[in-house]
Design a protein around this motif. Structure first.
Motif, PDB file in Angstrom:
ATOM      1  N   GLY A  60       0.805  -1.216   0.000  1.00  0.00           N
ATOM      2  CA  GLY A  60       0.000   0.000   0.000  1.00  0.00           C
ATOM      3  C   GLY A  60       0.834   1.261   0.000  1.00  0.00           C
ATOM      4  N   VAL A  61       1.837   1.332   0.876  1.00  0.00           N
ATOM      5  CA  VAL A  61       2.664   2.550   0.941  1.00  0.00           C
ATOM      6  C   VAL A  61       3.560   2.659  -0.292  1.00  0.00           C
ATOM      7  CG1 VAL A  61       4.596   1.552   2.267  1.00  0.00           C
ATOM      8  CG2 VAL A  61       4.074   3.985   2.460  1.00  0.00           C
ATOM      9  N   ILE A  62       3.991   1.528  -0.839  1.00  0.00           N
ATOM     10  CA  ILE A  62       4.793   1.548  -2.071  1.00  0.00           C
ATOM     11  C   ILE A  62       3.958   2.091  -3.232  1.00  0.00           C
ATOM     12  CG2 ILE A  62       5.832   0.050  -3.831  1.00  0.00           C
ATOM     13  CD1 ILE A  62       6.886  -1.692  -1.510  1.00  0.00           C
ATOM     14  N   VAL A  63       2.723   1.605  -3.366  1.00  0.00           N
ATOM     15  CA  VAL A  63       1.842   2.081  -4.445  1.00  0.00           C
ATOM     16  C   VAL A  63       1.511   3.560  -4.252  1.00  0.00           C
ATOM     17  CG1 VAL A  63      -0.465   1.850  -5.463  1.00  0.00           C
ATOM     18  CG2 VAL A  63       0.863  -0.198  -4.923  1.00  0.00           C
ATOM     19  N   LEU A  64       1.257   3.962  -3.004  1.00  0.00           N
ATOM     20  CA  LEU A  64       0.933   5.360  -2.731  1.00  0.00           C
ATOM     21  C   LEU A  64       2.075   6.283  -3.144  1.00  0.00           C
ATOM     22  CD1 LEU A  64      -0.939   7.488  -1.477  1.00  0.00           C
ATOM     23  CD2 LEU A  64       0.149   7.022   0.730  1.00  0.00           C
ATOM     24  N   MET A  65       3.302   5.920  -2.783  1.00  0.00           N
ATOM     25  CA  MET A  65       4.444   6.768  -3.122  1.00  0.00           C
ATOM     26  C   MET A  65       4.781   6.692  -4.613  1.00  0.00           C
ATOM     27  SD  MET A  65       4.894   8.369  -0.468  1.00  0.00           S
ATOM     28  CE  MET A  65       6.262   9.315  -1.096  1.00  0.00           C
ATOM     29  N   PHE A  66       4.488   5.557  -5.251  1.00  0.00           N
ATOM     30  CA  PHE A  66       4.652   5.458  -6.705  1.00  0.00           C
ATOM     31  C   PHE A  66       3.694   6.429  -7.397  1.00  0.00           C
ATOM     32  CE2 PHE A  66       3.291   3.484 -10.754  1.00  0.00           C
ATOM     33  CZ  PHE A  66       4.504   3.520 -11.425  1.00  0.00           C
ATOM     34  N   ALA A  68       2.462   9.116  -6.079  1.00  0.00           N
ATOM     35  CA  ALA A  68       2.951  10.469  -5.785  1.00  0.00           C
ATOM     36  C   ALA A  68       4.059  10.865  -6.757  1.00  0.00           C
ATOM     37  CB  ALA A  68       3.473  10.534  -4.348  1.00  0.00           C
ATOM     38  N   GLY A  69       4.975   9.951  -7.035  1.00  0.00           N
ATOM     39  CA  GLY A  69       6.032  10.228  -8.008  1.00  0.00           C
ATOM     40  C   GLY A  69       5.482  10.383  -9.410  1.00  0.00           C
ATOM     41  N   GLY A 248       8.041   6.168  -9.819  1.00  0.00           N
ATOM     42  CA  GLY A 248       6.913   6.954 -10.300  1.00  0.00           C
ATOM     43  C   GLY A 248       7.365   8.155 -11.125  1.00  0.00           C
ATOM     44  N   ILE A 249       8.423   8.831 -10.654  1.00  0.00           N
ATOM     45  CA  ILE A 249       8.970   9.964 -11.398  1.00  0.00           C
ATOM     46  C   ILE A 249       9.491   9.507 -12.767  1.00  0.00           C
ATOM     47  CG2 ILE A 249      10.944  11.564 -11.480  1.00  0.00           C
ATOM     48  CD1 ILE A 249      10.490  12.130  -8.557  1.00  0.00           C
ATOM     49  N   ALA A 250      10.164   8.353 -12.785  1.00  0.00           N
ATOM     50  CA  ALA A 250      10.705   7.825 -14.045  1.00  0.00           C
ATOM     51  C   ALA A 250       9.585   7.551 -15.049  1.00  0.00           C
ATOM     52  CB  ALA A 250      11.514   6.556 -13.778  1.00  0.00           C
ATOM     53  N   ILE A 251       8.510   6.908 -14.599  1.00  0.00           N
ATOM     54  CA  ILE A 251       7.384   6.599 -15.487  1.00  0.00           C
ATOM     55  C   ILE A 251       6.667   7.880 -15.919  1.00  0.00           C
ATOM     56  CG2 ILE A 251       5.125   5.455 -15.620  1.00  0.00           C
ATOM     57  CD1 ILE A 251       7.455   3.541 -15.868  1.00  0.00           C
TER      58      ILE A 251
END
Length: 397
Positions: A60-66, A68-69, A248-251
Motif C-alpha cells: 500500500g505505501v509503495i503504491v501510494l508513493m509510486f 505520488a512520483g 513513479g517519477i521515471a514513469i
C-alpha cells in the motif's frame, strides 16, 4: 480465511468512515487511522497486525508513493531542490535536539536519548501526500518542496541510523560497523543509477509494455519497475518508499504516464492503501501507558513543534513566506511508518528499552494523527491568501 475476513472488515470500515470523514471536512486518511485504533489492540481487539496484513500494508505505501512520483512535476522538483534541502536539514537537526532534550529530561541513557532523536528526525510523507492530493495541491510550490524534502530527510535519517546502529547497537539483519562504508557507497550508487533509470530504462520498459500482447502491458511494466526499485532500495539500506517514489517519477517522463496512472489508482485506493493507513493505527496499544502519559504528551508536543519549526524555518530561509513556510513545516510533521520502522530496528538492536518502546510508538501515532489537520489548516490559509492577493492585484493596476 483469516486474511479474507480481516480485509473485508478493514475495507468495509474504511469505506464507511472515509465517506463520513470527507462529508464533515476531515481528511479521509484520519478516518482510516482511527479505524485501526478502534478495531485494533488499543480498543476492540478485533484486528491484529498479522504478517499477511503487514505485506498488504507495505504494498500500500509503495503504491501510494509510486502514485505520488507519477503525479509529480519533475521540473518543479528540480526548481525547488534548494528549499527542499534546507527544509530537510533543519527538519532533522531541530527534532533531534528537541527530542534529545526530552530524553535527558526523563533521564534516559545517552544511547537511548540519541536514538530517540533519530526516530523523530524521520518524516513519513505518505499521509501528507494523501492530504495534498485531496486538496489538489500536490504540485503546488509547498507540495513539491514537501515531497523533495521528504526524500532528502529519509536519506539523512537512514545515514544517522546506520551510524548509530553500527557503532552502539547489536547487529540487525547482518549489518555491522564493518560494512557501513560499503552500505553508504551502495546508496550513493543507487541515487546515481536513478538518472539512468529515468533517462533510458523507464522509456525502454514503456515501449516494451506497449508491444506486449497482454492486457495492461504498460501498467505491468511500470509495476515491475516500481517493485524492483523499491526492493533494491531496501537492499542498499534505504526505505522502499524512496525507490517507489523515483520509479513513479521515471514513469511520469514517459508516454504511458496517463495510462499507468489511470490503471493503478483504482487498485491502490480500493485495497492496498486503506490497509496501510489502518496498519498504523493497529500499532497503538494502551496497555501500561497510563504511567507514562506525561512522557508521551511531552514527547508528542516536542515532536510536532520541532518539525514544524525546523522544516518551516528551512522553508523561510529559502525565501518562502511565513504562511507557506508553516504549511511546509506542517507537511513534514507526520512520522508514520518511517518512524515506526526506525523504532522497530532500534528495538531489535537493543538501542531502546522495552519499557519506553510502547510509549514512543504512541507518541509517533499521536504526532501522525495531528499532522493531516495541521497541513489542511495551513494549506487552506495559503490558498486563501493567494486568492486574496489575486483580488487585490487588479485594483493596483
Amino acid at each position: 480465511m483469516e486474511l479474507l475476513g480481516n480485509l473485508t472488515l478493514i475495507l468495509l470500515a474504511t469505506t464507511i468512515v472515509g465517506h463520513f470523514s470527507t462529508r464533515i471536512g476531515i481528511p479521509a486518511v484520519i478516518g482510516q487511522l482511527l479505524v485501526g485504533i478502534v478495531l485494533g489492540p488499543a480498543m476492540l481487539g478485533w484486528l491484529h497486525l498479522t504478517h499477511n496484513l503487514e505485506g498488504f500494508a507495505e504494498i500500500g505505501v509503495i503504491v501510494l508513493m509510486f502514485i505520488a512520483g507519477l503525479e509529480s512535476d519533475l521540473q518543479l522538483l528540480k526548481r525547488y531542490l534548494k528549499p527542499s534541502v534546507f527544509v530537510a536539514i533543519l527538519g532533522v537537526i531541530v527534532p533531534v535536539l528537541g527530542t534529545f532534550w526530552v530524553a535527558e529530561l526523563y533521564h534516559l541513557p545517552l544511547t537511548e536519548s540519541l536514538f530517540l532523536g533519530v526516530i523523530f528526525a524521520a518524516t513519513s510523507v505518505s499521509i501528507s501526500v494523501e492530504v495534498l492530493k485531496e486538496m489538489n495541491a500536490l504540485n503546488s510550490r509547498e507540495g513539491t518542496t514537501i515531497l523533495g524534502a521528504a526524500v532528502v530527510d529519509d536519506v539523512l535519517a537512514v545515514i544517522i541510523l546506520s551510524v548509530l546502529v553500527s557503532t552502539t547497537g547489536t547487529a540487525v539483519g547482518g549489518h555491522t560497523s564493518g560494512n557501513l562504508l560499503v552500505t553508504t557507497l551502495m546508496q550513493v550508487v543507487y541515487f546515481a543509477a536513478i538518472y539512468f533509470v529515468v533517462k533510458w530504462l523507464a522509456p525502454y520498459m514503456a515501449k516494451m509494455g506497449k508491444r506486449l500482447m497482454i492486457p495492461m502491458g504498460e501498467t505491468l511494466m511500470a509495476i515491475i519497475l516500481c517493485f524492483g526499485m523499491a526492493y533494491v532500495a531496501e537492499l542498499v539500506g534505504l526505505s522502499d518508499v524512496v525507490g517507489a517514489f523515483f520509479a513513479g517519477i521515471a514513469i511520469s517522463q514517459t508516454s504511458v504516464k496517463s495510462t499507468v496512472d489511470r490503471h493503478i489508482e483504482p487498485v491502490g485506493y480500493a485495497v492496498f492503501i486503506p490497509v496501510f493507513f489502518v496498519s498504523i493505527g493497529l500499532n497503538m496499544d494502551f496497555n501500561g501507558l497510563g504511567k507514562q502519559l506525561g512522557f508521551i504528551l511531552v514527547l508528542t508536543v516536542v515532536a510536532v513543534v520541532s518539525k514544524l519549526v525546523g522544516a518551516g524555518g528551512g522553508a523561510k530561509l529559502a525565501g518562502f513566506s511565513w504562511l507557506s513556510s508553516t504549511a511546509v513545516g506542517a507537511g513534514m510533521v507526520s512520522r508514520g511508518e518511517m518512524a515506526l520502522i526506525i523504532a522497530q530496528i532500534g528495538y531489535q538492536a537493543k538501542l531502546m528499552s522495552p519499557v519506553r518502546y510502547s510509549a514512543i510508538v504512541a507518541a509517533i501515532i499521536l504526532a501522525t494523527l495531528v499532522a493531516p489537520f495541521l497541513l489542511r489548516l495551513t494549506m487552506n490559509q495559503v490558498t486563501k491568501g493567494q486568492k486574496d492577493r489575486s483580488k487585490v492585484r487588479p485594483l493596483n493596476d
